[in-house]
Design a protein around this motif. Structure first.
Motif, PDB file in Angstrom:
ATOM      1  N   TRP A 259     -21.439 -17.891   7.375  1.00  0.00           N
ATOM      2  CA  TRP A 259     -22.875 -17.637   8.053  1.00  0.00           C
ATOM      3  C   TRP A 259     -23.961 -17.645   6.850  1.00  0.00           C
ATOM      4  O   TRP A 259     -24.970 -18.360   7.274  1.00  0.00           O
ATOM      5  CB  TRP A 259     -22.769 -16.050   8.366  1.00  0.00           C
ATOM      6  N   MET A 260     -23.891 -17.157   5.651  1.00  0.00           N
ATOM      7  CA  MET A 260     -24.724 -17.321   4.699  1.00  0.00           C
ATOM      8  C   MET A 260     -25.011 -18.870   4.409  1.00  0.00           C
ATOM      9  O   MET A 260     -26.326 -19.241   4.223  1.00  0.00           O
ATOM     10  CB  MET A 260     -24.283 -16.730   3.518  1.00  0.00           C
ATOM     11  N   GLU A 261     -24.010 -19.690   4.403  1.00  0.00           N
ATOM     12  CA  GLU A 261     -24.226 -20.925   4.109  1.00  0.00           C
ATOM     13  C   GLU A 261     -25.329 -21.575   5.257  1.00  0.00           C
ATOM     14  O   GLU A 261     -26.162 -22.613   4.925  1.00  0.00           O
ATOM     15  CB  GLU A 261     -22.858 -21.867   4.244  1.00  0.00           C
ATOM     16  N   ARG A 262     -25.239 -21.203   6.418  1.00  0.00           N
ATOM     17  CA  ARG A 262     -26.052 -21.698   7.592  1.00  0.00           C
ATOM     18  C   ARG A 262     -27.296 -21.270   7.908  1.00  0.00           C
ATOM     19  O   ARG A 262     -28.498 -21.590   8.275  1.00  0.00           O
ATOM     20  CB  ARG A 262     -25.178 -21.681   8.630  1.00  0.00           C
ATOM     21  N   ALA A 263     -27.338 -19.872   7.060  1.00  0.00           N
ATOM     22  CA  ALA A 263     -28.635 -19.114   7.440  1.00  0.00           C
ATOM     23  C   ALA A 263     -29.804 -19.207   6.698  1.00  0.00           C
ATOM     24  O   ALA A 263     -29.507 -19.746   5.518  1.00  0.00           O
ATOM     25  CB  ALA A 263     -28.251 -17.515   7.363  1.00  0.00           C
ATOM     26  N   SER A 264     -30.880 -19.293   6.863  1.00  0.00           N
ATOM     27  CA  SER A 264     -32.230 -19.343   6.042  1.00  0.00           C
ATOM     28  C   SER A 264     -32.275 -17.996   5.382  1.00  0.00           C
ATOM     29  O   SER A 264     -31.866 -17.068   5.624  1.00  0.00           O
ATOM     30  CB  SER A 264     -33.237 -19.558   7.228  1.00  0.00           C
ATOM     31  N   PRO A 265     -33.168 -18.107   4.228  1.00  0.00           N
ATOM     32  CA  PRO A 265     -33.376 -17.015   3.355  1.00  0.00           C
ATOM     33  C   PRO A 265     -34.150 -15.930   4.087  1.00  0.00           C
ATOM     34  O   PRO A 265     -33.754 -14.827   4.126  1.00  0.00           O
ATOM     35  CB  PRO A 265     -34.490 -17.339   2.442  1.00  0.00           C
ATOM     36  N   GLU A 266     -34.787 -16.354   5.328  1.00  0.00           N
ATOM     37  CA  GLU A 266     -35.498 -15.150   6.018  1.00  0.00           C
ATOM     38  C   GLU A 266     -34.442 -14.528   6.969  1.00  0.00           C
ATOM     39  O   GLU A 266     -34.514 -13.147   6.865  1.00  0.00           O
ATOM     40  CB  GLU A 266     -36.710 -15.930   6.963  1.00  0.00           C
ATOM     41  N   GLU A 267     -33.578 -15.361   7.481  1.00  0.00           N
ATOM     42  CA  GLU A 267     -32.569 -14.607   8.399  1.00  0.00           C
ATOM     43  C   GLU A 267     -31.892 -13.622   7.425  1.00  0.00           C
ATOM     44  O   GLU A 267     -31.397 -12.709   8.047  1.00  0.00           O
ATOM     45  CB  GLU A 267     -31.752 -15.749   9.137  1.00  0.00           C
ATOM     46  N   ILE A 268     -31.243 -13.913   6.120  1.00  0.00           N
ATOM     47  CA  ILE A 268     -30.760 -13.161   5.369  1.00  0.00           C
ATOM     48  C   ILE A 268     -31.553 -12.045   5.020  1.00  0.00           C
ATOM     49  O   ILE A 268     -30.758 -10.671   5.090  1.00  0.00           O
ATOM     50  CB  ILE A 268     -30.364 -13.915   4.355  1.00  0.00           C
ATOM     51  N   ALA A 269     -32.728 -11.939   4.681  1.00  0.00           N
ATOM     52  CA  ALA A 269     -33.515 -10.996   4.448  1.00  0.00           C
ATOM     53  C   ALA A 269     -33.743  -9.836   5.466  1.00  0.00           C
ATOM     54  O   ALA A 269     -33.614  -8.560   5.395  1.00  0.00           O
ATOM     55  CB  ALA A 269     -34.813 -11.425   3.944  1.00  0.00           C
TER      56      ALA A 269
END
Length: 343
Positions: A259-269
């Motif tokens: 999931w992290m590989e696909r997600a943007s930094p904003e989505e993770i934050a």
């Protein structure tokens, strides 16, 4: 524990933890559903995959009720596992080698951080007189805790400069907030730590990085090649007793890494609890963007990385240098391969 024994345990896990139905993404029901995991600072960027997996509900999807227990340092988290107060630990791969040298086998089952993400930086006064690594002699150097990977990195840098660990004073400063306070208060000359503390101190001009392992190039410059960092490790006895639980833990974390590989930094934050940003959401997004390459895309730990870690630790740790380390007992990719097939 010999490699053949550890390998047999892992083979048993893979054979036992079979899907309940053809094509199912779920493995067989965990034997133990309540699992405790120690971590030496859950807000450290290098442990972000653990929190991402928890926040996304992937542990619950795997049939687990995971309690993440925060302890003061990576060293303490390793002690918690060996002492039996937790079931698993999110910690540095180094621990698997260092503890084996002392007669205790622990096995890394999934890689979360493929780079250490550690930065050695100098305070203003020390930076003004610094010419090279030999100038670390006599400094008071802040690390998360003595014996931690932040300490290991400085020891190796000093060894390559002809210095011994005792040529500097190492001071445990704990997590991000206390590390920042130690630099601002002038309690230490240098700091070996990780984000979010490092970037915050950089931006205020209170810390000048001199070695930075947040990238492939930076890691190679310090360690001469790959250097695995954060992993999930367990005792072989736990793996043997709870094979389905072990596979469920690995499957959940691999799913989180994907999931992290696909997600943007904003989505993770946005996924993280507010306290992870330490009051500055935009800065936290920027730190994640800068750190994203550190995270393993698939959970696999390379042989080259394991060999390099052994070489580095043997340079300055007499216990490791004098032991016959069985690298095959320090990690396995078998459970990750199984998890990858499911997701």
């Amino acid at each position: 524990m010999a490699f053949k024994t550890v390998a047999a345990l892992v083979a048993m896990v893979c054979a036992t933890a079979m899907p309940t139905t053809p094509g199912s993404a779920q493995t067989a029901a965990p034997e133990k559903t309540d699992v405790s995991i120690a971590v030496g600072g859950r807000t450290f960027m290098i442990y972000l995959p653990l929190s991402v997996t928890e926040q996304l509900g992937y542990f619950k999807d795997a049939g687990l009720n995971v309690e993440i227990q925060e302890v003061n340092s990576g060293t303490k988290s390793a002690q918690a596992l060996v002492g039996g107060s937790v079931d698993a630990t999110a910690g540095a791969f180094d621990h698997t080698i260092q503890l084996q040298a002392k007669g205790q086998t622990i096995t890394a089952v999934v890689l979360m951080g493929r780079y250490p993400g550690i930065v050695l930086g100098l305070g203003k006064a020390a930076a003004a007189r610094y010419q090279g690594p030999q100038d670390l002699r006599g400094m008071k150097i802040g690390v998360t805790a003595p014996g931690s990977q932040t300490n290991v990195m400085v020891n190796y840098i000093m060894a390559n400069a002809g210095l011994k660990p005792g040529d500097a004073s190492f001071i445990g400063v704990g997590g991000p907030a206390s590390a920042i306070a130690a630099v601002k208060g002038g309690q230490i000359d240098a700091l070996s730590h990780a984000d979010p503390a490092i970037t915050q101190l950089e931006l205020t001009g209170e810390l000048k990085p001199i070695f930075d392992t947040r990238s492939t190039a930076g890691t190679a410059a310090v360690f001469g090649g790959e250097y695995p960092s954060s992993v999930l490790y367990l005792l072989p006895s736990f793996i043997a007793k709870y094979p389905n639980t072990t596979q469920a833990l690995v499957t959940a974390i691999v799913r989180g890494l994907h999931w992290m590989e696909r997600a943007s930094p904003e989505e993770i934050a946005k996924l993280m609890p507010a306290e992870y940003a330490m009051g500055n959401h935009d800065l936290y997004v920027a730190i994640i963007a800068k750190s994203k390459a550190m995270f393993s895309p698939d959970g696999r730990l390379s042989r080259e990385g394991a060999q390099n870690a052994l070489k580095v630790l043997s340079t300055f740790d007499p216990a490791v240098a004098g032991a016959k380390i069985d690298l095959d007992a320090t990690y396995t990719n078998s459970l990750v391969e199984k998890a990858s097939a499911l997701h």
